[in-house]
Design an enzyme around this catalytic site. Structure first.
Site, short mmCIF file in Angstrom:
data_model
loop_
_atom_site.label_atom_id
_atom_site.label_comp_id
_atom_site.label_asym_id
_atom_site.label_seq_id
_atom_site.Cartn_x
_atom_site.Cartn_y
_atom_site.Cartn_z
N GLU A 1 -68.32 -0.51 -36.24
CA GLU A 1 -66.88 -0.42 -36.05
C GLU A 1 -66.12 -0.57 -37.36
O GLU A 1 -66.66 -1.00 -38.37
CB GLU A 1 -66.39 -1.48 -35.07
CG GLU A 1 -66.98 -2.89 -35.25
CD GLU A 1 -66.69 -3.56 -36.56
OE1 GLU A 1 -65.53 -3.47 -37.03
OE2 GLU A 1 -67.61 -4.17 -37.13
N GLU B 1 -69.18 -3.12 -39.52
CA GLU B 1 -69.43 -1.69 -39.73
C GLU B 1 -70.66 -1.17 -38.98
O GLU B 1 -70.82 0.02 -38.79
CB GLU B 1 -69.61 -1.35 -41.23
CG GLU B 1 -68.41 -1.65 -42.10
CD GLU B 1 -68.63 -1.21 -43.55
OE1 GLU B 1 -69.74 -0.71 -43.87
OE2 GLU B 1 -67.70 -1.35 -44.36
#
Length: 348
Positions: A174, A317
């Site tokens: 994300e 991430e």
């Protein structure tokens, strides 16, 4: 029947016969029983997921979602919000943390915009934008229930697109400035703890501002009163588009019998949402690493997950998921290629 309902009804427990077959082989390898620890656990889990004694785990991908958050205006993050739009194309280009690690381990990255606060199309990024960021959860619900279902279904759709391309292991990632705030709200709600117990610095918030961040989260929970037993309600009231989409990937992978590697703190929130929608999703999750964020242990206890790595990472991430890919592949390779006592005539 909606896609979400259809998927959530078609998630079944792991295949016990395949798990037992894998265990029997692991116990016959030329080593003391259980001595490879979590490597053995991974192999048995994968056998149960794939319903096969032997399996292919070589083709891997991280599906990363990005969205912005209305609660940013409450001063809960140290960085400017436009970092989301500036950084996310680097996921597709392989220049950020998760992109670089994926290059090293031979995995791919799929980057999906589900709610970045921008009008332009981003290079290399798939456009599934619901709208330009959630609403400020400190003033009302972050999104409508229909929007919550939509981001879950986007995650399901993306997982199934990757599965159609023959990816065998899927990780989630994300990007979204301020997204530790809705994640903490989700975890606080479902775990049943005060936000002050698990509110962390995120991407570098000064410690003197932690109380304010916790107060904002507490206010949002009190104002919106999310139902902790209803994952969609929690997501709608105090969540984020990228969090919901990651939860959708977990649901999609579980229904299609594909392992899903969760990342750190933000993905823990997504994992709890998926778990509340269907508890069997937990059986398909592999916890990549133990996040340095507060609240990690509370979530992992509920999900009964033991992380593969402990690296003091808090980048997010999908970086931890990507790093764990090599451990998963090494486990499978060892399981398949290590000799058994019978093969080397040790007669044990």
């Amino acid at each position: 029947m909606s896609l979400l309902e259809s998927i959530s009804r078609n998630i079944y427990s792991l295949d016990k016969t395949s798990i037992e077959q894998a265990k029997q082989r692991l116990d016959r390898l030329i080593k003391p029983k259980g001595s490879l620890g979590k490597m053995e656990d991974i192999c048995m889990q994968l056998a149960g997921i794939y319903e096969s004694k032997y399996f292919d785990s070589s083709k891997k991908v991280v599906i990363a979602f990005a969205g912005d958050h209305g609660v940013y205006e409450e001063g809960v993050a140290p960085d400017p919000q436009n970092i989301t739009v500036l950084q996310f194309p680097n996921f597709a280009k392989g220049l950020c943390g998760v992109g670089t690690i994926c290059k090293y381990v031979g995995a791919d990255v799929v980057a999906v915009d589900v709610g970045i606060n921008c009008d332009e199309k981003l290079e290399g990024v798939l456009d599934y934008k619901i709208r330009k960021g959630t609403s400020n959860m400190a003033k009302g619900p972050a999104m409508t229930r229909q929007e919550a279902i939509r981001c879950l279904e986007i995650g399901i759709e993306m997982s199934e697109k990757c599965i159609e391309k023959d990816y065998k292991v899927i990780g989630i990632g994300e990007m979204g400035i301020a997204n530790t705030t809705p994640s903490t709200a989700i975890i606080s709600t479902i775990v049943g703890c005060d936000p002050s117990e698990i509110t962390g610095i995120g991407a570098g918030l000064k410690k003197e501002k932690l109380k304010h961040k916790a107060d904002v989260i507490r206010k949002a929970i009190e104002l919106n009163n999310p139902n902790p037993t209803d994952g969609v309600d929690v997501l709608a009231k105090v969540g984020g588009f990228e969090i919901g989409s990651m939860a959708g990937v977990i649901l999609g992978c579980s229904a299609n019998r594909i392992p899903v590697v969760i990342d750190g703190f933000i993905s823990y929130a997504a994992a709890l949402i998926a778990y509340k929608i269907n508890p069997k999703t937990r059986e398909y999750m592999i916890a990549s690493h133990s996040s340095a964020e507060l609240g990690t242990n509370k979530v992992l206890e509920i999900l009964k997950l033991s992380p593969v790595l402990n690296m003091d990472m808090r980048l997010g991430e999908g970086s931890g998921a990507a790093l764990a890919f090599d451990i998963i592949e090494a486990s499978n390779y060892t399981y398949k290629n290590m000799a058994t006592y019978d093969e080397v005539d040790m007669g044990r």
